[in-house]
Design a protein around this motif. Structure first.
Motif, PDB file in Angstrom:
ATOM      1  N   GLN A 194       0.828  -1.203   0.000  1.00 17.52           N
ATOM      2  CA  GLN A 194       0.000   0.000   0.000  1.00 17.52           C
ATOM      3  C   GLN A 194       0.863   1.255   0.000  1.00 17.52           C
ATOM      4  O   GLN A 194       0.553   2.228  -0.687  1.00 17.52           O
ATOM      5  CB  GLN A 194      -0.931  -0.013   1.218  1.00 17.52           C
ATOM      6  CG  GLN A 194      -2.019  -1.069   1.147  1.00 17.52           C
ATOM      7  CD  GLN A 194      -2.818  -1.160   2.435  1.00 17.52           C
ATOM      8  OE1 GLN A 194      -2.405  -0.656   3.475  1.00 17.52           O
ATOM      9  NE2 GLN A 194      -3.966  -1.817   2.358  1.00 17.52           N
ATOM     10  N   ASN A 195       1.953   1.231   0.761  1.00 10.06           N
ATOM     11  CA  ASN A 195       2.851   2.386   0.797  1.00 10.06           C
ATOM     12  C   ASN A 195       3.507   2.610  -0.560  1.00 10.06           C
ATOM     13  O   ASN A 195       3.661   3.754  -1.002  1.00 10.06           O
ATOM     14  CB  ASN A 195       3.920   2.183   1.869  1.00 10.06           C
ATOM     15  CG  ASN A 195       3.355   2.253   3.279  1.00 10.06           C
ATOM     16  OD1 ASN A 195       2.292   2.850   3.493  1.00 10.06           O
ATOM     17  ND2 ASN A 195       4.038   1.665   4.236  1.00 10.06           N
ATOM     18  N   SER A 217       0.999   4.143  -2.811  1.00  9.50           N
ATOM     19  CA  SER A 217       0.798   5.533  -2.439  1.00  9.50           C
ATOM     20  C   SER A 217       1.935   6.406  -2.954  1.00  9.50           C
ATOM     21  O   SER A 217       1.723   7.522  -3.426  1.00  9.50           O
ATOM     22  CB  SER A 217       0.677   5.657  -0.922  1.00  9.50           C
ATOM     23  OG  SER A 217       0.501   7.005  -0.542  1.00  9.50           O
ATOM     24  N   VAL A 237      -6.603   8.373   0.246  1.00  6.28           N
ATOM     25  CA  VAL A 237      -6.189   7.469   1.321  1.00  6.28           C
ATOM     26  C   VAL A 237      -7.165   6.329   1.485  1.00  6.28           C
ATOM     27  O   VAL A 237      -6.802   5.189   1.762  1.00  6.28           O
ATOM     28  CB  VAL A 237      -6.058   8.255   2.648  1.00  6.28           C
ATOM     29  CG1 VAL A 237      -5.765   7.318   3.796  1.00  6.28           C
ATOM     30  CG2 VAL A 237      -4.981   9.330   2.520  1.00  6.28           C
ATOM     31  N   VAL A 297      -6.292   3.611  -0.855  1.00  2.00           N
ATOM     32  CA  VAL A 297      -5.060   2.923  -0.478  1.00  2.00           C
ATOM     33  C   VAL A 297      -5.275   1.968   0.674  1.00  2.00           C
ATOM     34  O   VAL A 297      -4.771   0.859   0.709  1.00  2.00           O
ATOM     35  CB  VAL A 297      -3.974   3.978  -0.110  1.00  2.00           C
ATOM     36  CG1 VAL A 297      -2.737   3.288   0.421  1.00  2.00           C
ATOM     37  CG2 VAL A 297      -3.630   4.832  -1.316  1.00  2.00           C
TER      38      VAL A 297
END
Length: 392
Positions: free
Chosen positions: A375-376, A379, A387, A390
């Protein structure tokens, strides 16, 4: 909102007790319902309801149906784990039957009618031994958003209405509501309720949700423990412990009042009879008092190391619970018969079994870490991504 570590520790304790109970000899006869007419299952269901309210109540302010989506997604995850466990039990049961083994699966109805048993289990109608908690949890999670909506929107009035409805269902279940509902189901569905009638046990879950919501609404303020109520709870637990283990009968004999209180209709587990419910509520208050004392005086500091392990198990309780069910079905050949372990060997096996509960927790922790890293990276690749997208 941070999770309360004490709740995770308690869930870990419930998992260990249930796992040891399900393991059977040599500990079962000493551990099962040791504190009276109450078992770890009540605590596990209660804490699950409490965590549902603590975790999901905040989504009420998100608008739309975010709360429902979050809770029902969790219900879907629990159902998926139920399917995986059910399939593993199905494979074990069919393999047992086809191999002509001397042992029998706990799922005797599935062994007689494998396909019907599997399909009925998928429909949450057939619940083989030990596979009755997850279906109960799925049903409770599906109905949880309605109670959370009432409490978050109407506060005190909503809490009162949720409690009134839950107590009404519990009271009705004492007079056969579950049996009346079962008669409406198709005959093709194989039914086995297991140890928990949902209309009765929902009260334990709802009580946990109410307590969790009140704590959420008070911004995690530590509730005060009334010393008089705490003393009364200790007295109730002590008396029912003595009654459950035969001490009262031994001291007083066949007194009418003692015999009446020991009738099964007052202590039944499947429909959460009134004395069992009283025993559980008293135990909850005793534990709440002990937690309050620990937070004030640190009375359990010496248990910090095992407490961290128990909290770790509690944080991954679904995975640990599903894992232990599959292992214990595979352990059946070694409990009785030609391949049975000796008592000393069973003690060793029990230690290894309880230690192995860390494995699914470690696996799930690693899975969550990988998911967070992915997810990071997404992003970082697309910094304009909302957000909400994500986080899934």
């Amino acid at each position: 909102m941070n999770r309360d570590l004490s709740l995770d520790v308690l869930r870990g304790i419930m998992l260990i007790i249930m796992a040891a109970d399900h393991f059977g000899e040599p500990l079962f006869q000493h551990l099962y319902e040791f504190a009276g007419y109450v078992s770890a299952a009540e605590g596990f269901v209660f804490l699950s309801g409490m965590l549902v309210a603590l975790v999901y109540s905040r989504y009420h302010s998100a608008g739309g149906y975010v709360l429902e989506q979050r809770v029902w997604h969790r219900a879907g995850v629990i159902y998926l784990y139920h399917l995986m466990v059910l399939l593993a039990v199905f494979v074990f049961t069919v393999a047992t039957d086809l191999s002509g083994a001397y042992w029998k699966s706990f799922a005797t109805e599935m062994q007689a009618e494998p396909i019907r048993g599997l399909l009925s289990g998928m429909a949450l109608g057939y619940k083989p031994p030990m596979l009755d908690v997850l279906p109960l949890y799925v049903i409770l999670m599906l109905s949880a958003p309605f109670a959370l909506r009432w409490m978050t929107q109407y506060r005190t009035v909503g809490v009162a209405m949720v409690l009134a409805g839950s107590v009404g269902l519990w009271w009705w279940a004492q007079y056969g509501l579950g049996n009346a509902f079962e008669r409406l189901l198709p005959d093709a569905l194989m039914l086995r309720n297991g140890a928990f009638h949902v209309f009765a046990w929902q009260l334990v879950f709802v009580l946990g949700m109410v307590l969790g919501f009140l704590r959420f609404d008070s911004k995690d303020a530590t509730p005060r423990v009334n010393p008089w109520l705490f003393s009364a709870s200790v007295a109730i637990v002590a008396y029912l412990f003595l009654q459950r283990h035969g001490y009262i009968h031994g001291w007083i004999g066949d007194a009418a009042a003692v015999s009446w209180l020991q009738e099964y209709r007052h202590i039944a587990r499947d429909n959460m009879a009134w004395m069992r419910l009283l025993n559980f509520l008293a135990m909850v208050y005793v534990v709440a008092g002990l937690i309050a004392w620990h937070k004030r005086f640190g009375v359990f500091k010496l248990l910090a190391l095992p407490g961290r392990w128990l909290a770790f198990l509690g944080q991954h309780s679904l995975q640990v619970f599903a894992f232990h069910l599959v292992v214990l079905y595979c352990y059946i050949p070694f409990r009785w018969g030609d391949w049975a372990l000796s008592d000393n060997q069973k003690w060793v096996a029990l230690v290894f079994f309880l230690a192995s509960l860390s494995l699914p927790a470690l696996w799930h922790k690693a899975y969550l870490q990988r998911k967070k890293q992915q997810q990071n990276r997404r992003s970082e690749f697309n910094p304009t991504m909302p957000v909400a997208l994500v986080s899934g």
